[in-house]
Scaffold this motif. Sequence first.
Motif, mmCIF file in Angstrom:
data_model
loop_
_atom_site.group_PDB
_atom_site.id
_atom_site.type_symbol
_atom_site.label_atom_id
_atom_site.label_comp_id
_atom_site.label_asym_id
_atom_site.label_seq_id
_atom_site.Cartn_x
_atom_site.Cartn_y
_atom_site.Cartn_z
ATOM 1 N N TRP A 28 52.236 39.370 72.116
ATOM 2 C CA TRP A 28 51.484 38.122 72.408
ATOM 3 C C TRP A 28 50.418 37.906 71.336
ATOM 4 O O TRP A 28 49.872 38.845 70.792
ATOM 5 N N ARG A 29 50.157 36.604 71.159
ATOM 6 C CA ARG A 29 49.005 36.279 70.320
ATOM 7 C C ARG A 29 48.392 34.965 70.833
ATOM 8 O O ARG A 29 49.074 34.114 71.367
ATOM 9 N N GLY A 30 47.113 34.816 70.580
ATOM 10 C CA GLY A 30 46.429 33.596 70.987
ATOM 11 C C GLY A 30 45.031 33.884 71.459
ATOM 12 O O GLY A 30 44.573 35.031 71.478
ATOM 13 N N GLY A 45 45.330 28.653 71.825
ATOM 14 C CA GLY A 45 46.758 28.496 71.864
ATOM 15 C C GLY A 45 47.454 29.867 72.028
ATOM 16 O O GLY A 45 47.097 30.839 71.364
ATOM 17 N N TYR A 46 48.413 29.914 72.875
ATOM 18 C CA TYR A 46 49.123 31.190 73.133
ATOM 19 C C TYR A 46 50.611 31.009 72.793
ATOM 20 O O TYR A 46 51.195 29.959 73.104
ATOM 21 N N SER A 47 51.160 32.122 72.152
ATOM 22 C CA SER A 47 52.607 32.175 71.855
ATOM 23 C C SER A 47 53.090 33.630 71.990
ATOM 24 O O SER A 47 52.283 34.566 72.025
ATOM 25 N N SER A 67 53.447 27.299 70.535
ATOM 26 C CA SER A 67 52.127 27.647 71.077
ATOM 27 C C SER A 67 51.830 26.796 72.307
ATOM 28 O O SER A 67 52.129 25.610 72.351
ATOM 29 N N SER A 81 48.623 25.691 74.736
ATOM 30 C CA SER A 81 47.159 25.687 74.727
ATOM 31 C C SER A 81 46.613 25.978 76.116
ATOM 32 O O SER A 81 47.104 25.469 77.125
#
Length: 525
Positions: free
Chosen positions: A4-6, A30-32, A47, A49
Motif C-alpha cells: 500500500w501507499r498513500g 490518495g491511496y493505491s 489512486s 482519495s
Amino acid sequence: MYEWRGGQKNIYETSSVYTINRVTESDGGGYSCRGRRGSFWTEWSDSTSLKVIVPSKPTVTLQPSWTQIYSGETVTVRCEIQGGEGAQWTYEWRQGQKNIPETSSEYTITVTESDAEGYSCRGRRDYLLTYWSKVTGLTVSSKPKAELRADRTAVLVGGSVTLTCSVNPSSSSGWKYYWYRDWKSYQPVTNGQISVSEGGLYSCRGGRGEPVYYTEWSQSVRIDTTVPSKPTVTLQPPWTQIYSGETVTVRCEIQEVEGAQWTYEWRPNKLNTPPTSNEYRITVTESDSGLYSCRGRRGYLLTEWSETITLTVSSKPKAELRAYRTAVPVGGSVTLTCSVNPSSSSGWKYYWYRDGKSYQPVTNGQISVSEGGLYSCRGGRGEPVYYTEDSESAWIDKIVTVSGADSSSSPVWLMVGLVCGVSLIIILLLLLYRCRQFKFTFEFIVFISCFRSIQSESHSLGSSTNHGVNQNETHEYNSLQHGKHHEPEQSAVYSEVKTGAAEDSLMYAEVKRPKKDKAKKKAGQ
C-alpha cells in the motif's frame, strides 16, 4: 501479499484490506495498492482519495451588511473559517444548489433579483474539507426611487422652506442624499433634510456603497419666492350683470411692478392654457359663472393671489315695451318706453322698429311717436353689439278728423255737442213734469241723425229749439182747455229740433195721453 501507499506516512500493511483507526488530518490523501506473488508484481491501482473533514463550519458574511439589497448594487459575500486562520484554504461556493467556479474566500457580485436564492461555502486544504456553511440569503428588490417632500412650495422673501428626501422602505440604511437645484448639484447631506431660501426646481436621490449606488431621481418640487405684491382682477365692460352670449374681458393688473415680464396664472384653471396672458376675452355661457382671481410669475418669483371677482352669467334677456296709450290724438304723440330687466343691468342702447323696419336707436329707452304703426324694440350694448330678445309688439293707432272738416272746426263741434245735450235734458225734464201733472203715461222717443258738418249754427239751434217747445206747449195747453182733440183716440205733443238744414237731421219727442172718453163711459155704466 499486498503493498500500500498513500496518505502522508508509510504504510506497512500487506493484507488486501487497510484499516485506519482514528483518522487524523494526516490520513487524508490518495491511496493505491498492488499485488505480489513470488517475484511477480502487479501494476499500481488507480489512486483513491481520502478526504478528511475537519470539525469546522464556515460562515458566509455579506459586505456591506445591509438587510435590504437593491438590483444593481455591488455586494461581497465572504467565507470565514473559524480556527483555520493562517491555513492555505481554497473555497468552494454554491448558489442555491448550483456550484460556482470560485475558489477565493470572497465573492463580489452585482446583484439582480435572481440572486435572492442564497449563498453557502466550505473550505478545502489538500484532502481536508470543512462542512458547508449555512445558506445566507439575499433580499433583492427593484431599484428604488427617492421621495421628496416640501412643507410648502412658496417662501416669502427672507424666509426658508424645509425639504426632506427619503428612500423607502425606511428599514434600508446607509444612504446619503444628493440634492439638485435646476438639475445642477446642490449639496450632499446625510440626514436627508435641508432648508432653502431660494426659488428653484429641486430634486434629490439617495446613494450608498463604493462605488456609489444611486436610487432613481425623486419627482421635482418647484419652490417659488413670493413678493409682497397683490394684483387686481378687473372686468371689461364693468357690468355687474352679464348675459349668455356677451363678450367680456377679464384682466390681471399688477400695479407695483410695472415693466416686468410677468406671466400669469388664473383661477379657474381652465384659463391656464399656455401662453398665459394678463387678459382673457371670453364669449360667456352660464357655465362661466364663478370666481376669478390671478397672480403673476417671473422665473421663481410669485405675487400673491388677487382678490376674487364674481362673474354672474344669466340667460339672454328680453326687452319690455310699454305704451301709456295706444292712440295718437290729432296733432299729438304717444310715449313708448323700452327697458331690460333687471333694472340693475346697465350700458344699454335701445333699438326701435316700426312695422318691422329700423326706426331709431336712443340711449334712454324712451321715444315719442306721432305716427300709427306696429312698434317693437330691443336692447343692445358692448362691442360687437350684443342684442336682447325682441320685445312684444305694440299697435299704435292715429285718430283722424271727419271727412270735410279740418282741425279748425273742432271747437265748433264741441260747442254744438254741448248745446244739443243741454237742450235734450231740458225737453226731457219738461215732459216728465207735464206727464206727472196730468197723470199721463208717456213714451219718449229720440232719434238723432247727423250727416253733415255744422259750422256756425249753435245760436240759431238754441233759439229754434226753444221756439219749437214754446209753440207746442201753447198748442197743447189750448187743446186741453177747450176739450178739443185732433184725433178721436189720442193726442200728441211734438217737439222738433233742426240742426243746420231742414233735411239734415230731425229730433222728435212724442207724448201719448190716455183715452179719457172711454174711461168716462165705463164709469157711467
